[in-house]
Design an enzyme around this catalytic site. Structure first.
Site, PDB file in Angstrom:
ATOM      1  N   ARG A  99       9.643  52.032  45.158  1.00 36.32           N
ATOM      2  CA  ARG A  99      10.908  51.967  44.431  1.00 36.32           C
ATOM      3  C   ARG A  99      11.970  51.158  45.178  1.00 36.32           C
ATOM      4  O   ARG A  99      12.685  50.354  44.572  1.00 36.32           O
ATOM      5  CB  ARG A  99      11.414  53.393  44.154  1.00 36.32           C
ATOM      6  N   LYS A 134      33.100  39.629  44.170  1.00 36.67           N
ATOM      7  CA  LYS A 134      32.756  40.806  43.371  1.00 36.67           C
ATOM      8  C   LYS A 134      31.287  41.135  43.579  1.00 36.67           C
ATOM      9  O   LYS A 134      30.439  40.941  42.710  1.00 36.67           O
ATOM     10  CB  LYS A 134      33.075  40.561  41.902  1.00 36.67           C
ATOM     11  N   LYS A 166      45.986  34.352  45.750  1.00 37.96           N
ATOM     12  CA  LYS A 166      45.792  34.914  44.408  1.00 37.96           C
ATOM     13  C   LYS A 166      47.139  35.288  43.786  1.00 37.96           C
ATOM     14  O   LYS A 166      48.196  35.182  44.425  1.00 37.96           O
ATOM     15  CB  LYS A 166      44.887  36.156  44.505  1.00 37.96           C
ATOM     16  N   ASP A 221      43.431  29.897  36.338  1.00 38.00           N
ATOM     17  CA  ASP A 221      43.005  31.269  36.057  1.00 38.00           C
ATOM     18  C   ASP A 221      43.256  31.631  34.601  1.00 38.00           C
ATOM     19  O   ASP A 221      44.404  31.647  34.136  1.00 38.00           O
ATOM     20  CB  ASP A 221      43.754  32.241  36.971  1.00 38.00           C
TER      21      ASP A 221
END
Length: 287
Positions: A99, A134, A166, A221
């Site tokens: 797994r 992210k 930003k 943006d």
């Protein structure tokens, strides 16, 4: 993109500790530890593979004499039904590691696959698909590499290798002009000549301010395609060499139109934070 062995070992060991803790009691109760076997990992979807080394290390850490056999490499295309990897080792290692190895492969291959789909949409232009920060904490380097394996590029590795002003930095500094000036002054004082400055803009007024200031790249943006094309004309009219990036709400069905506006980069958070896992399974074939 190379991943340091110490980093990979740490990630795999933490993943195995999380899953196994004091022992895989199902395997220990049903399978003798000295019995060897053979397994194959099969792709259940078409895609691009990533994370082979992480998957191999899972089995090596459980059984140092195990064999991980594949003719694929990081970024290889795979097809549904293809036997992508064969593993030989103790049955206990194969069952216990199954797994965790699949989780690495499926997650990272999903990122590589989605990235490749975005890249395909823009490869008739010079525009590059970039990732963002992210990413899953602790997995950034593996996810960055998966993006590169899909044909994309890494924007920055963290907060240390580029000044990216930003919206919140602009608001905190008071204006685009003040934020850029502060960043440029800091860069000069610290002797960080190789560090680029990028600024995020939200309006044409901010674009007009930024293009006359000491920045290396302007990010548009959440501009519409038409507004993006207009902003490119404004920027190129003043500084033809300025790097231009678009970001915000980038999807497979609109990224082509953005690329065709003449921008240099498109950053896509979705390629890491929203990529579906690429389905695979493992089957024990023989003892």
């Amino acid at each position: 993109m190379d991943v340091a062995s110490e980093y990979l070992i740490d990630i795999v060991d933490r993943a195995m500790t999380e899953d196994v803790e004091d022992g895989d009691i199902t395997t220990m109760s049903t399978v003798r530890p000295d019995v060897h076997g053979h397994a194959v990992i099969i792709a259940k979807q078409d895609g691009v593979i990533s994370g082979l080394d992480a998957a191999a290390l899972v089995f090596y850490r459980l059984d140092p004499e195990s064999e991980f056999i594949t003719d694929l490499f990081e970024g290889s295309p795979i097809t549904r039904g293809q036997e992508v990897i064969a593993i030989k080792g103790t049955l206990a290692a194969l069952l216990t590691g199954e797994r965790t190895a699949l989780n690495f492969l499926m997650h990272l291959s999903g990122i590589a696959t989605l990235t490749s789909r975005f890249v395909k949409q823009v490869n008739h232009t010079s525009c590059q698909i970039l990732d963002t920060r992210k990413t899953m904490p602790g997995l950034r380097l593996l996810e960055n590499r998966a993006v590169a394996s899909g044909g994309g590029f890494n924007h920055r590795l963290g907060l240390f290798d580029m000044i990216l002003i930003k919206n919140n930095h602009v608001d905190a500094a008071g204006s685009v002009e003040q934020a850029i000036q502060n960043a440029y002054d800091y860069k000069t004082r610290q002797g960080l000549l190789q560090i680029k400055i990028e600024v995020e803009t939200r309006t044409f007024d901010e674009v007009q301010q930024a293009v006359h200031l000491p920045v290396d790249r302007i990010m548009l943006d959440n501009f519409t395609v038409l507004d993006c094309a207009k902003a490119v004309q404004i920027i190129r009219g003043v500084k033809p060499e300025m790097e231009i990036e678009a970001s915000g709400n980038m999807k497979l069905d609109n990224v082509r139109a953005y690329a065709e506006t003449g921008i240099d980069f498109i950053s896509v958070g979705a390629i890491t934070h929203s990529a579906d896992w690429l389905d695979m399974s493992m089957r024990i074939e023989s003892l």
